[in-house]
Design a protein around this motif. Structure first.
Motif, mmCIF file in Angstrom:
data_model
loop_
_atom_site.group_PDB
_atom_site.id
_atom_site.type_symbol
_atom_site.label_atom_id
_atom_site.label_comp_id
_atom_site.label_asym_id
_atom_site.label_seq_id
_atom_site.Cartn_x
_atom_site.Cartn_y
_atom_site.Cartn_z
ATOM 1 N N ALA A 271 41.793 41.422 45.909
ATOM 2 C CA ALA A 271 42.435 40.658 44.832
ATOM 3 C C ALA A 271 43.265 39.509 45.395
ATOM 4 C CB ALA A 271 43.301 41.573 43.973
ATOM 5 N N ASP A 272 43.957 39.724 46.509
ATOM 6 C CA ASP A 272 44.731 38.659 47.135
ATOM 7 C C ASP A 272 43.825 37.528 47.625
ATOM 8 O OD1 ASP A 272 47.185 40.052 46.799
ATOM 9 O OD2 ASP A 272 46.843 41.149 48.669
ATOM 10 N N VAL A 273 42.675 37.900 48.174
ATOM 11 C CA VAL A 273 41.713 36.893 48.630
ATOM 12 C C VAL A 273 41.231 36.062 47.446
ATOM 13 C CG1 VAL A 273 39.438 36.527 49.680
ATOM 14 C CG2 VAL A 273 40.974 38.270 50.612
ATOM 15 N N LEU A 274 40.886 36.732 46.343
ATOM 16 C CA LEU A 274 40.392 36.013 45.162
ATOM 17 C C LEU A 274 41.471 35.110 44.577
ATOM 18 C CD1 LEU A 274 38.292 38.810 43.436
ATOM 19 C CD2 LEU A 274 37.522 36.996 44.984
ATOM 20 N N GLU A 275 42.703 35.565 44.589
ATOM 21 C CA GLU A 275 43.810 34.750 44.081
ATOM 22 C C GLU A 275 43.987 33.494 44.939
ATOM 23 O OE1 GLU A 275 48.598 35.229 43.764
ATOM 24 O OE2 GLU A 275 47.385 36.921 43.053
ATOM 25 N N ALA A 276 43.947 33.648 46.243
ATOM 26 C CA ALA A 276 44.073 32.501 47.141
ATOM 27 C C ALA A 276 42.888 31.551 46.976
ATOM 28 C CB ALA A 276 44.184 32.980 48.589
ATOM 29 N N LEU A 277 41.704 32.104 46.800
ATOM 30 C CA LEU A 277 40.507 31.295 46.606
ATOM 31 C C LEU A 277 40.607 30.490 45.312
ATOM 32 C CD1 LEU A 277 37.710 30.644 47.781
ATOM 33 C CD2 LEU A 277 36.815 32.514 46.394
ATOM 34 N N ALA A 278 41.078 31.120 44.253
ATOM 35 C CA ALA A 278 41.237 30.424 42.972
ATOM 36 C C ALA A 278 42.239 29.280 43.081
ATOM 37 C CB ALA A 278 41.667 31.410 41.893
ATOM 38 N N ALA A 279 43.284 29.468 43.882
ATOM 39 C CA ALA A 279 44.277 28.404 44.078
ATOM 40 C C ALA A 279 43.664 27.214 44.825
ATOM 41 C CB ALA A 279 45.489 28.941 44.823
ATOM 42 N N VAL B 195 33.040 46.546 46.893
ATOM 43 C CA VAL B 195 34.411 47.008 47.109
ATOM 44 C C VAL B 195 35.269 46.667 45.895
ATOM 45 C CG1 VAL B 195 34.332 46.940 49.623
ATOM 46 C CG2 VAL B 195 34.988 44.892 48.382
ATOM 47 N N PRO B 196 36.210 47.560 45.541
ATOM 48 C CA PRO B 196 37.106 47.275 44.428
ATOM 49 C C PRO B 196 38.150 46.232 44.833
ATOM 50 C CG PRO B 196 37.716 49.343 45.449
ATOM 51 C CD PRO B 196 36.461 48.873 46.136
ATOM 52 N N ARG B 197 38.773 45.661 43.851
ATOM 53 C CA ARG B 197 39.750 44.599 44.110
ATOM 54 C C ARG B 197 41.007 45.099 44.807
ATOM 55 N NH1 ARG B 197 38.596 39.636 40.421
ATOM 56 N NH2 ARG B 197 36.366 39.984 40.253
ATOM 57 N N ASP B 198 41.277 46.385 44.736
ATOM 58 C CA ASP B 198 42.456 46.904 45.435
ATOM 59 C C ASP B 198 42.140 47.348 46.866
ATOM 60 O OD1 ASP B 198 41.006 49.185 44.792
ATOM 61 O OD2 ASP B 198 42.705 50.262 43.941
ATOM 62 N N GLU B 199 40.919 47.089 47.312
ATOM 63 C CA GLU B 199 40.495 47.430 48.678
ATOM 64 C C GLU B 199 41.225 46.545 49.696
ATOM 65 O OE1 GLU B 199 37.880 49.333 51.533
ATOM 66 O OE2 GLU B 199 38.229 49.763 49.438
ATOM 67 N N PRO B 200 41.831 47.129 50.716
ATOM 68 C CA PRO B 200 42.464 46.316 51.763
ATOM 69 C C PRO B 200 41.414 45.518 52.541
ATOM 70 C CG PRO B 200 43.230 48.586 51.857
ATOM 71 C CD PRO B 200 42.071 48.558 50.913
ATOM 72 N N ARG C 37 30.164 29.837 53.564
ATOM 73 C CA ARG C 37 31.155 30.253 54.565
ATOM 74 C C ARG C 37 32.461 29.508 54.288
ATOM 75 N NH1 ARG C 37 28.623 34.241 56.595
ATOM 76 N NH2 ARG C 37 26.895 33.925 57.988
ATOM 77 N N HIS C 38 33.241 30.028 53.379
ATOM 78 C CA HIS C 38 34.506 29.382 53.034
ATOM 79 C C HIS C 38 35.658 30.241 53.567
ATOM 80 C CE1 HIS C 38 37.117 26.707 50.716
ATOM 81 N NE2 HIS C 38 37.861 27.778 50.545
ATOM 82 N N PRO C 39 36.424 29.725 54.525
ATOM 83 C CA PRO C 39 37.552 30.495 55.048
ATOM 84 C C PRO C 39 38.733 30.470 54.080
ATOM 85 C CG PRO C 39 37.402 28.383 56.153
ATOM 86 C CD PRO C 39 36.242 28.463 55.217
ATOM 87 N N VAL C 40 39.359 31.619 53.907
ATOM 88 C CA VAL C 40 40.537 31.733 53.056
ATOM 89 C C VAL C 40 41.684 32.227 53.934
ATOM 90 C CG1 VAL C 40 41.559 32.889 51.059
ATOM 91 C CG2 VAL C 40 39.139 32.254 51.023
ATOM 92 N N GLU C 41 42.735 31.428 54.008
ATOM 93 C CA GLU C 41 43.916 31.795 54.782
ATOM 94 C C GLU C 41 44.888 32.550 53.881
ATOM 95 O OE1 GLU C 41 44.625 31.361 57.994
ATOM 96 O OE2 GLU C 41 42.773 30.290 58.438
ATOM 97 N N LEU C 42 45.364 33.680 54.355
ATOM 98 C CA LEU C 42 46.340 34.481 53.621
ATOM 99 C C LEU C 42 47.613 34.568 54.440
ATOM 100 C CD1 LEU C 42 43.805 37.235 52.658
ATOM 101 C CD2 LEU C 42 44.830 35.623 51.081
ATOM 102 N N PRO C 43 48.763 34.331 53.806
ATOM 103 C CA PRO C 43 50.022 34.312 54.554
ATOM 104 C C PRO C 43 50.583 35.696 54.888
ATOM 105 C CG PRO C 43 50.433 33.872 52.249
ATOM 106 C CD PRO C 43 48.936 33.984 52.411
ATOM 107 N N VAL C 44 49.888 36.743 54.479
ATOM 108 C CA VAL C 44 50.385 38.098 54.717
ATOM 109 C C VAL C 44 49.480 38.830 55.694
ATOM 110 C CG1 VAL C 44 51.494 38.275 52.472
ATOM 111 C CG2 VAL C 44 49.129 38.974 52.707
ATOM 112 N N ARG C 45 50.027 39.847 56.327
ATOM 113 C CA ARG C 45 49.236 40.631 57.279
ATOM 114 C C ARG C 45 48.431 41.714 56.592
ATOM 115 N NH1 ARG C 45 51.976 41.562 62.829
ATOM 116 N NH2 ARG C 45 51.216 43.636 62.338
ATOM 117 N N GLN C 46 48.919 42.203 55.475
ATOM 118 C CA GLN C 46 48.190 43.210 54.713
ATOM 119 C C GLN C 46 47.841 42.608 53.361
ATOM 120 O OE1 GLN C 46 50.656 46.695 54.633
ATOM 121 N NE2 GLN C 46 49.887 47.378 56.599
#
Length: 81
Positions: free
Chosen positions: A31-39, A60-65, A18-27
């Motif tokens: 792929a954005d989640v994975l990028e933030a996780l890698a950082a 789900v594909p990486r371009d899935e919202p 259970r690892h929470p990933v914070e994203l600074p965008v609303r949409q």
């Protein structure tokens, strides 16, 4: 926006179940989640290109919202005998 990821296989010791990933965008996308996780967790970087992602019982594909509060399972390739 926050998405929770759950690592399986070799990813479990790196990001836990259970690892929470914070994203600074609303949409955002998977792929954005994975990028933030890698950082946040550089040890994930080598595994992510071959990792499948699932929401519920569906891959789900990486371009899935993704939506705030979503839960993604990260599934690395499995091998063995």
């Amino acid at each position: 926006m926050q998405v929770t990821v759950e690592g399986h296989g070799v990813l479990a010791p790196i990001c836990g179940d259970r690892h929470p990933v914070e994203l600074p965008v609303r949409q955002a996308t998977v792929a954005d989640v994975l990028e933030a996780l890698a950082a946040e967790l550089p040890d994930m970087v080598a595994h992510l290109p071959r990792t499948a992602c699932a929401r519920g019982d569906t891959l789900v594909p990486r371009d899935e919202p993704v939506d705030d509060g979503d839960h993604l399972a990260l599934i690395p390739p499995v091998s063995g005998g």
